[in-house]
Design an enzyme around this catalytic site. Sequence first.
Site, PDB file in Angstrom:
ATOM      1  N   GLY A 104       0.677  -0.925   0.221  1.00  0.00           N
ATOM      2  CA  GLY A 104      -0.113   0.101  -0.003  1.00  0.00           C
ATOM      3  C   GLY A 104       0.883   1.136   0.003  1.00  0.00           C
ATOM      4  O   GLY A 104       1.083   2.373   0.189  1.00  0.00           O
ATOM      5  N   SER A 105       2.147   0.926  -0.921  1.00  0.00           N
ATOM      6  CA  SER A 105       2.907   2.715  -0.785  1.00  0.00           C
ATOM      7  C   SER A 105       2.259   3.427  -1.405  1.00  0.00           C
ATOM      8  O   SER A 105       2.297   4.803  -1.135  1.00  0.00           O
ATOM      9  CB  SER A 105       4.574   2.081  -1.070  1.00  0.00           C
ATOM     10  OG  SER A 105       4.763   2.642  -2.444  1.00  0.00           O
ATOM     11  N   ALA A 107      -0.615   4.086  -1.797  1.00  0.00           N
ATOM     12  CA  ALA A 107      -1.927   5.014  -0.694  1.00  0.00           C
ATOM     13  C   ALA A 107      -1.257   5.068   0.643  1.00  0.00           C
ATOM     14  O   ALA A 107      -2.090   6.379   1.027  1.00  0.00           O
ATOM     15  CB  ALA A 107      -3.078   3.900  -0.539  1.00  0.00           C
ATOM     16  N   ALA A 108      -0.673   4.739   1.173  1.00  0.00           N
ATOM     17  CA  ALA A 108      -0.016   5.126   2.373  1.00  0.00           C
ATOM     18  C   ALA A 108       0.652   7.165   2.191  1.00  0.00           C
ATOM     19  O   ALA A 108       0.217   8.130   3.093  1.00  0.00           O
ATOM     20  CB  ALA A 108       1.290   4.873   3.068  1.00  0.00           C
ATOM     21  N   ASP A 149      -7.135  -1.046   0.878  1.00  0.00           N
ATOM     22  CA  ASP A 149      -6.394  -0.189   0.755  1.00  0.00           C
ATOM     23  C   ASP A 149      -6.112   1.153   1.118  1.00  0.00           C
ATOM     24  O   ASP A 149      -5.856   1.538   2.510  1.00  0.00           O
ATOM     25  CB  ASP A 149      -4.944  -0.126  -0.314  1.00  0.00           C
ATOM     26  CG  ASP A 149      -4.461  -1.545  -1.116  1.00  0.00           C
ATOM     27  OD1 ASP A 149      -4.756  -2.437  -0.702  1.00  0.00           O
ATOM     28  OD2 ASP A 149      -3.535  -1.436  -2.017  1.00  0.00           O
TER      29      ASP A 149
HETATM   30  C1  MEV Z   1      -4.489  -4.344  -3.898  1.00  0.00           C
HETATM   31  O1  MEV Z   1      -3.861  -4.883  -2.239  1.00  0.00           O
HETATM   32  C2  MEV Z   1      -6.024  -5.246  -3.284  1.00  0.00           C
HETATM   33  C3  MEV Z   1      -6.876  -6.227  -4.504  1.00  0.00           C
HETATM   34  O2  MEV Z   1      -7.643  -6.854  -3.864  1.00  0.00           O
HETATM   35  C4  MEV Z   1      -7.334  -5.238  -5.396  1.00  0.00           C
HETATM   36  C5  MEV Z   1      -8.368  -4.282  -4.580  1.00  0.00           C
HETATM   37  O3  MEV Z   1      -9.282  -4.627  -4.051  1.00  0.00           O
HETATM   38  O4  MEV Z   1      -8.663  -3.093  -4.909  1.00  0.00           O
HETATM   39  C6  MEV Z   1      -6.098  -6.247  -5.481  1.00  0.00           C
END
Ligand code: MEV
Length: 310
Positions: A104-105, A107-108, A149
């Site tokens: 999640g870099s 979004a963080a 995320d």
């Molecule tokens: C990404 O961290 C998670 C996924 O399920 C994509 C999403 O839910 O947006 C692959």
Amino acid sequence: MTSYSAPAKVILFGEHAAVYGKPAIAVPVSSLRAFADVHPEKHGKGLYIEALDLAQVLPVTVNSDLMDNALIYTAQQVLKKLMAHPPDATIKLTSQIPMASGLGSGAAVSTALARAVAGAVGKKLDDETLNQLIFNIEKFYHGTPSGIDNTVIVYERPVYFIKGMPLQPLSIGTPFTLVIGDTGEAGITRVAVGDVRALYDANPTKITPILDEIGIISEQAKIIIETGNPDDLAPLMTRNHELLRDLTVSALSLEKLITVAMDAGALGAKLSGGGRGGNMIALVQPHQAQHIQDALLRAGAKNAFITTVK
Ligand code: MEV
């Protein structure tokens, strides 16, 4: 200087199926963070973002049309939301979170930056508004994210997530330990999500039961986590990983680290996040965490982190 930050995240169960409305479980990794430090500047200087890791200095104006830059776009969205002019400040970004690794870099960094821009104009975004804003940014750059995320990162708490539904915090009955292993291979979530979509569109009758089973695993895991029997998560992790492999989002590098972790004594392991590279997670007994971390690093993991889910 005032400092703002946001944590990394790991998905325990339900990645990819989350995009199709199935439940998923994610937790913050508070020890790994993105930081945005606000340095006030002389009157008239304007707003600059210094992305130290990328060696970039970016000027932010309200009317700039640099929509292809996620950092500028994030700052502009915050200013627009708060109906504020760019402050005279430099915001310096740094991150301990490996990029394109499923932690999640993106979004963080956006979350820390948004908090900093709001702080620099003397305001604060409440979590709900911030979560919506970061979700919009994720959508702009990553296609069709479920929102998991941004939710776990903005609220910085374990969540039982269903796309489009109100936040459901998850209580952790008994803390448990994970080792996170970074393959060092970039996993581009947008591409993996698009490929699963193509698979689904080509053969919905084959893919639907896989997504359904992943959803059931998340439901079972929720009960196990809340009632405090985390060791029982192990077989669910193994099965969830097999299903992700069926969705074609595993990779040789992930399979290798998962095997290494299991051989070194992990209770269960799976890929975490978009896959195709990025990270795997292993559920471990606390006294074995160091040993399993060392085994992953010896086997070529680029990074390995120990985290307690609590
Ligand atoms: C990404 O961290 C998670 C996924 O399920 C994509 C999403 O839910 O947006 C692959």
